[in-house]
Scaffold this motif. Structure first.
Motif, mmCIF file in Angstrom:
data_model
loop_
_atom_site.group_PDB
_atom_site.id
_atom_site.type_symbol
_atom_site.label_atom_id
_atom_site.label_comp_id
_atom_site.label_asym_id
_atom_site.label_seq_id
_atom_site.Cartn_x
_atom_site.Cartn_y
_atom_site.Cartn_z
ATOM 1 N N ARG A 122 -6.624 -6.866 5.337
ATOM 2 C CA ARG A 122 -5.956 -7.844 4.469
ATOM 3 C C ARG A 122 -6.765 -8.116 3.201
ATOM 4 O O ARG A 122 -6.205 -8.402 2.143
ATOM 5 C CB ARG A 122 -5.743 -9.157 5.242
ATOM 6 C CG ARG A 122 -4.701 -9.054 6.339
ATOM 7 C CD ARG A 122 -4.465 -10.399 7.001
ATOM 8 N NE ARG A 122 -3.342 -10.343 7.928
ATOM 9 C CZ ARG A 122 -3.444 -10.289 9.250
ATOM 10 N NH1 ARG A 122 -4.662 -10.294 9.813
ATOM 11 N NH2 ARG A 122 -2.380 -10.220 10.010
ATOM 12 N N HIS B 121 0.838 -1.200 0.000
ATOM 13 C CA HIS B 121 0.000 0.000 0.000
ATOM 14 C C HIS B 121 0.877 1.255 0.000
ATOM 15 O O HIS B 121 1.961 1.265 0.585
ATOM 16 C CB HIS B 121 -0.904 -0.002 1.238
ATOM 17 C CG HIS B 121 -2.046 0.956 1.176
ATOM 18 N ND1 HIS B 121 -1.904 2.304 1.424
ATOM 19 C CD2 HIS B 121 -3.361 0.773 0.874
ATOM 20 C CE1 HIS B 121 -3.076 2.898 1.312
ATOM 21 N NE2 HIS B 121 -3.979 1.987 0.970
ATOM 22 N N GLY C 135 -8.356 -5.947 1.628
ATOM 23 C CA GLY C 135 -8.331 -4.764 0.790
ATOM 24 C C GLY C 135 -9.540 -3.866 0.924
ATOM 25 O O GLY C 135 -9.770 -2.988 0.079
#
Length: 324
Positions: free
Chosen positions: A235, A176, A237
């Motif tokens: 995790r 990220h 997203g």
């Protein structure tokens, strides 16, 4: 008048005037409770509960005053028992703690381990819930201690003692863009969907206050009471996570990056709360000191029966709290 009658009154009030629920909680019969309450009302010459037919519908003004005195009487009886138990057997008893998932999962394990090693014959009960539920469990005597960051201040009958301060971390997957930011801004965070605590849990109010002060409206797409649930959806997203810094485990969360957010949000303070006037067993003082080493037995004893509440509060305000 019997102590058992006072216990029945207290439990019926605690169970939202349900005699059935009170009977279940006290492991007795519904007719037995009803009979004892009627007998007490006849003896005192006042109506404690108002009624709609055969059902209790409320608590009378006299009844509320009687319940307040009954609560103090029962607490005094428990205090007498605690003193006797402590002199009879200082290392045997029970300890009920009401707290949040974050405390249970990330802060309490080493404390519980030490406590169990010293007091193996003390039975421990952990009650998990929302901060409001936690405070209520301590206020009504179900739990000996409440450990929380929010809501304890809403219960005037609780003595609250500061344990430690903490702040937050921003959690993102390693790929990220925020993973490369050492000091992200609130504006940057507000541009991403956020996954964080449910309002009222784990210092959530400080997070909302920070965004509001900058005129920002964060996009909170999912909230949860459990930091592990928040990490699961980070995790997947779903968004950027904001959790208590203590909830990041470098060994177990290697796939996530924790970016310090202490420059963005005011620190929060976790407190331990217990009923004012509560008689604490010796091992209870030990537990508090294991959890918060600066809360020595002498200071906690002063909190239990302060001669000068304002002076005590000044001492508590001056404590240098550890940081988690």
């Amino acid at each position: 008048m019997k102590l058992q009658q006072l216990r029945y009154l207290q439990e019926v009030a605690r169970q939202d005037l349900s005699i059935t629920a009170a009977a279940r909680s006290l492991h007795t019969s519904q007719p037995g409770i009803s009979k004892q309450i009627i007998q007490l009302e006849e003896e005192l010459g006042v109506e404690i509960f108002t009624r709609n037919g055969k059902h209790l519908s409320g608590i009378s003004a006299a009844g509320q005053a009687i319940l307040d005195h009954a609560s103090r009487a029962l607490e005094a009886v428990e205090g007498v028992k605690s003193v006797a138990q402590d002199h009879r057997d200082q290392k045997r008893g029970s300890l009920a703690i009401a707290t949040t998932h974050t405390q249970c999962r990330y802060v309490l394990p080493p404390v519980i381990e030490r406590f169990r090693a010293k007091f193996p014959e003390v039975s421990l009960q952990l009650h998990q819930g929302s901060p409001m539920q936690i405070a209520e469990l301590a206020a009504n005597g179900t739990a000996d201690f409440a450990i929380a960051t929010e809501a304890l201040e809403h219960f005037s009958g609780l003595m609250m003692m500061p344990c430690y301060q903490w702040n937050r971390a921003v959690l993102v997957p390693r790929d990220h863009e925020l993973a490369r930011q050492e000091r992200p801004s609130l504006e940057q965070l507000a541009s991403f969907p956020l996954v964080t605590y449910t309002f009222g849990f784990t210092g959530r109010s400080r997070l909302d206050d920070a965004f509001r002060a900058r005129g920002l409206e964060p996009r909170v797409v999912l909230t949860a009471a459990d930091a592990d649930v928040i990490k699961t959806y980070v995790r997947l997203g779903l968004g950027v996570g904001i959790v208590a810094r203590m909830a990041y485990d470098p060994a177990l969360d290697q796939d996530l990056v924790a970016v310090d957010a202490s420059h963005l949000f005011a620190p929060s303070v976790t407190r331990v709360g217990f009923r004012r006037g509560r008689v604490l067993r010796g091992y209870m003082y030990d537990f508090i000191e294991m959890f918060a080493p600066h809360l020595k037995r002498e200071l906690v004893q002063q909190a239990c029966a302060p001669d000068d509440p304002e002076a005590l509060q000044a001492v508590l305000d001056e404590l240098e709290l550890p940081v988690q």
